[in-house]
Design a protein around this motif. Structure first.
Motif, PDB file in Angstrom:
ATOM      1  N   ARG A  20      97.664   7.138  -3.241  1.00 45.69           N
ATOM      2  CA  ARG A  20      96.978   5.885  -3.517  1.00 45.69           C
ATOM      3  C   ARG A  20      97.828   4.716  -3.054  1.00 45.69           C
ATOM      4  N   SER A  79      97.932   0.491  -3.177  1.00 47.46           N
ATOM      5  CA  SER A  79      97.374  -0.715  -3.775  1.00 47.46           C
ATOM      6  C   SER A  79      97.453  -1.862  -2.775  1.00 47.46           C
ATOM      7  N   CYS A  90      99.776   4.323  -7.873  1.00 43.10           N
ATOM      8  CA  CYS A  90      99.932   3.981  -6.454  1.00 43.10           C
ATOM      9  C   CYS A  90     101.378   4.186  -5.996  1.00 43.10           C
TER      10      CYS A  90
END
Length: 676
Positions: free
Chosen positions: A140, A142, A186
């Motif tokens: 992930r 951000s 993240c």
């Protein structure tokens, strides 16, 4: 409300071999699932698939009593959305020299033009940068950036390598960014030094650093932060041609903290990166992105969308709802930090090879003619904005609204539009010649689910109209019974469509409880609606405790929690109050701790706390000192009564269950009479 027929020459839409009937004639509840799935299977043939799907096009369970809720689309298929929206357009469709984005900065004159070929090169470069920093498939990332081309580059670079992007609206606070980083775990943050919104300077890197410190304090350090120089220029910075942000007005107050152990410069990294990057081929149901939306518990929900179904749905809804034609110039005024920007600035338009305007600024800066100047400058044909913006511009009358000859279709998004604003939009902006598509959808739905089609659907001001193909709505009463004909109740959907959310990230139980537990067998939108005798749907607002402020959905629980964290506040209750521009404003009742006196200084502190905890969009418009709150004998706050007090409406209905009805009159006597 009488329907309005557009004067547009569009009769209906067709998709060649896939679909030769008018949209509104084939779209009914009586369609069989197999017909719907066959239709979407035909649409999928226009996209590139590394491997084809096998079996049913769409498999699902909406009934919690029969097992886990799931939706699976095109199992066995593999593809890459970045390849479909860029490589396919450049190489197969020969659109490399076509403009993908006209970027219009906050200041008039700050502009940039990016073609599909240039966008592909820049995405590949940044994809290689991400890989060099250890980002891999499934990680992930951000993204906390203003409305610049590099925001699109960053999100598509994630998609190209199979990473999952989590974009956080740049108007959110450091606390909100931290919360989202922690929830999605993240591995890297992409941000910018700062940006202007009108005259206001936002020190974005300062906020990003504050968020990263909060993450470290909570035991989750982020080891890499890539920063784009959007406003700052240092001596010795080499020009990067089309990749360099245009010069901005001087910003001596810009603060750009730098931690060499964590921070990396976007431009330095990109300068040494290759502009070729092989796409990562992903499974159809692999995660695409996480986008947080307010939850009624006060904790935002990480709505998860997956690849194939979302790609097909945003591509087709964009094409049909806006009647997209190859020579169109399309402008959606939303921020990419919200779902509208994901679906109808990035993925939907790019999948169709469209040319879009990407706008960084405000509709009233430097003057109230700015939006119409942009429409004229780029010859915008399709225009999509929020009722909040329309109501704001209505205040200035029709004189600033000029040179709109290019417009063909108008759209609204984010909240129900009141008939007065609709009529102004239709008559003044559209000169009674442009059909209006008033679209209803949610972060969770991924794309439009209720909408008219330009000139194919007679328009009723304020109605979201009819369901999109394969979307089957129903109206339920409190007992879960389907209501027929003209009726009012809960808006639900009976079967999935390709673009619907798949889960709440990391919390399947919350997903099922929020959307499926109340009425097993249905997706519950959380909105109430009224269906009229002609079958038109009218959204009546959130049934739970949510507020729609300027098209942004806010949780009352989240605002209450932020207020209650102040040491002077013992309890807080937040309700919505109608606002002529924003739709709803936040009216807050606060009960103070013993010995604390209410003052303007305290009020300012409370507003500041909410801004820091959530963001400027959640700043209370009204804060009322409430020594007591209307509660039932079981201790539950009666927000229905508080809404009446906020609006100064004395017809309270039955309040016999209140433990102490005397607090109601006290609250009426001490109402806030003047807003911010």
């Amino acid at each position: 409300m009488e329907s309005v027929h557009s004067h547009s020459e569009i009769a209906y839409f067709g998709l060649g071999k896939c679909w030769s009937k008018p949209f509104f004639l084939v779209n009914s509840e009586h369609n069989q699932c197999c017909q719907v799935f066959q239709f979407w299977g035909d649409i999928a043939k226009d996209f590139f698939w590394k491997t084809k799907h096998a079996g049913r096009f769409l498999d699902y369970n909406f009934d919690v009593t029969k097992g886990e809720i799931f939706v699976k689309c095109m199992e066995g298929a593999s593809t890459n959305i970045c390849y479909n929206v860029l490589d396919h357009n450049v190489h197969e469709r020969k659109l490399g020299d076509k403009v993908a984005f006209y970027w219009e900065g906050n200041e008039p004159g700050d502009e940039l033009t990016v073609t599909y070929r240039e966008l592909l090169q820049r995405v590949c470069q940044f994809a290689n940068v991400l890989k060099s920093q250890g980002v891999k498939k499934g990680d992930r990332v951000s993204i906390y950036m203003p409305m610049v081309v590099e925001l699109v580059v960053a999100m598509l670079a994630c998609v190209r390598i199979g990473a999952v992007h989590s974009i956080v609206f740049a108007g959110f606070s450091a606390e909100s960014l931290c919360e989202r980083i922690l929830d999605s775990q993240c591995s890297l943050l992409v941000t910018a030094d700062g940006f202007y919104r009108g005259d206001k300077l936002i020190n974005l890197k300062l906020l990003a650093d504050e968020a990263l410190q909060k993450c470290r304090d909570k035991g989750f350090p982020i080891h890499r932060c890539i920063m784009l120089k959007h406003l700052s220029k240092e001596e010795g910075d080499a020009p990067l041609g089309s990749q360099s942000p245009p010069a901005k007005r001087p910003c001596p107050d810009l603060q750009v903290p730098w931690n060499p152990e964590v921070d990396l410069c976007w431009h330095t990294l990109v300068r040494g990166a290759s502009d070729e990057c092989e796409p990562e081929w992903c499974e159809s149901e692999d995660p695409l992105f996480i986008l947080y939306t307010s939850g009624s518990t006060g904790k935002p929900k990480g709505v998860l969308h997956t690849l194939s179904g979302y790609m097909l749905y945003t591509a087709l809804t964009f094409k049909l709802v806006f009647d997209y034609q190859p020579d169109d110039v399309y402008w959606c005024t939303a921020d990419i930090g919200w779902i509208t920007g994901h679906s109808y600035i990035t993925y939907g338009p790019l999948a169709n090879g469209a040319t879009s305007v990407l706008f960084e600024g405000l509709p009233t800066y430097p003057d109230v003619s700015r939006m119409w100047e942009i429409v004229d400058k780029y010859h915008v044909t399709k225009f999509y904005t929020a009722p909040t913006a329309i109501r704001l511009l209505m205040k200035y009358g029709r004189e600033p609204v000029y040179k709109r000859d290019s417009l063909k279709v108008l759209g609204t998004v984010g909240e129900p539009i009141n008939p007065e604003a609709w009529q102004w939009y239709y008559s003044v902006v559209g000169e009674k010649r442009c059909p209006i598509v008033d679209t209803f959808w949610q972060t969770e739905t991924g794309g439009h689910v209720l909408t008219p089609l330009p000139a194919a659907t007679p328009m009723k001001p304020g109605s979201a109209t009819f369901p999109f193909f394969g979307v089957v709505p129903a109206v339920l009463n409190e007992s879960g019974e389907e209501l027929e004909g003209a009726s009012e109740g809960y808006l639900v959907f009976k079967q999935p469509w390709p673009g619907v959310m798949r889960t709440v990230y990391g919390n399947q139980q919350r997903f099922e409880t929020t959307y499926f537990k109340k009425f097993p067998g249905y997706y519950v939108t959380g909105d109430g609606c009224r269906r009229d005798k002609d079958g038109y749907y009218w959204i009546t607002g959130r049934i739970d405790d949510m507020l729609n402020v300027s098209g942004h959905l806010l949780s009352t629980a989240e605002v209450e929690s932020a207020l209650a964290e102040h040491e002077a506040v013992a309890e807080a209750a937040v309700v919505g109050r109608p606002h002529p521009v924003k739709g709803e404003s936040l009216y807050c009742f606060v009960t103070l701790t013993d010995g604390v006196t209410y003052s303007r200084t305290l009020e300012a502190e409370l507003k500041k706390q909410v801004r820091e905890k959530i963001g400027a969009i959640a700043t209370p418009d009204f804060i009322q000192n409430a020594p007591g709150l209307p509660k039932t004998r079981s201790g539950k706050i009666m927000r229905r009564v508080l809404r009446k007090i906020a609006c100064d409406e004395r017809d309270l209905g039955d309040i016999s269950t209140l433990a102490d009805s005397s607090v109601v009159e006290h609250l009426f006597q001490n109402r806030c009479c003047v807003g911010v």
